[in-house]
Write an enzyme that holds these catalytic residues in place. Sequence first.
Site, short mmCIF file in Angstrom:
data_model
loop_
_atom_site.label_atom_id
_atom_site.label_comp_id
_atom_site.label_asym_id
_atom_site.label_seq_id
_atom_site.Cartn_x
_atom_site.Cartn_y
_atom_site.Cartn_z
N SER A 141 40.26 33.85 39.20
CA SER A 141 41.23 32.84 38.17
C SER A 141 42.71 33.07 38.51
O SER A 141 43.18 34.27 38.98
CB SER A 141 41.03 33.19 36.47
OG SER A 141 42.07 32.57 35.94
N TYR A 155 40.86 38.38 29.57
CA TYR A 155 40.33 37.64 30.69
C TYR A 155 40.85 37.72 31.94
O TYR A 155 40.35 37.93 33.04
CB TYR A 155 40.47 36.10 30.07
CG TYR A 155 39.81 35.16 31.05
CD1 TYR A 155 38.49 34.91 31.23
CD2 TYR A 155 40.64 34.35 31.93
CE1 TYR A 155 37.94 33.66 32.11
CE2 TYR A 155 40.18 33.39 32.64
CZ TYR A 155 38.81 33.23 32.95
OH TYR A 155 38.48 32.21 33.85
#
Length: 246
Positions: A141, A155
Amino acid sequence: MSRPVTIVTGGSRGIGAATCVRLAADGHDLALGYISNGAAAQEIAEAVRAAGARCVTVRVDTSQEADVERLFDTAAAELGPVTGLVNNAGVSGPLGRLTDTSTEVLRQVVDVNVLGYLLCCRRAARDMAANGGGAIVNISSAAATLGSPGDYVHYAASKAAADALTLGLSKELGQDRIRVNAVAPGIIDTDMHATMGDPDRPARMASAIPLGRPGEAGEVAAAVAWLLSPDASYTTGAILRVAGGR
């Protein structure tokens, strides 16, 4: 030549589903891993078969070693030697500051996004080394380098771990003819945002993206497909950012 056999975890929705459909069109047979929504997995499997590919669906919690072993065993038994892995299954938990994030969410994020990737990579490396090589693509990501303060620092940290895994494993497995790369999406218009509690997030964040819009799952799938293809035969250890300029 025999068709490539690729495992896609988290293949029933979003980026994983788009990746399954794209890889089927590119000539891959697929093992689609999903965590709970069997109906959605079957729908994607039918789309894969409509493209002329074989597909097997396997319910799997990638944070559990026994589930991962069963996923790979099923893929090999029903489709043949596994040549590709797309490590896509992941969780984020609700949006919010780290101080407000429960230990339960933190543990789940680390278990799925870090341990799950490690377990899948370990099994893929063993199988691919025994069968002459292959390719792994980890879904990372843009959060890994942005940090995502106020949204999901936990995250982001798990995706930074995916980047380190990609880099280190690419060097470790090069001699086994196994390529290891990652794709780092930015804000992609999928139902992940609704799951996090903010379904309008992609549209709201568009002004902060240099290209002026959120990405589509198919655009990420195209990057994954290239990294698995012969066109990327000299590419390993790369983290391909698909984030609209963020």
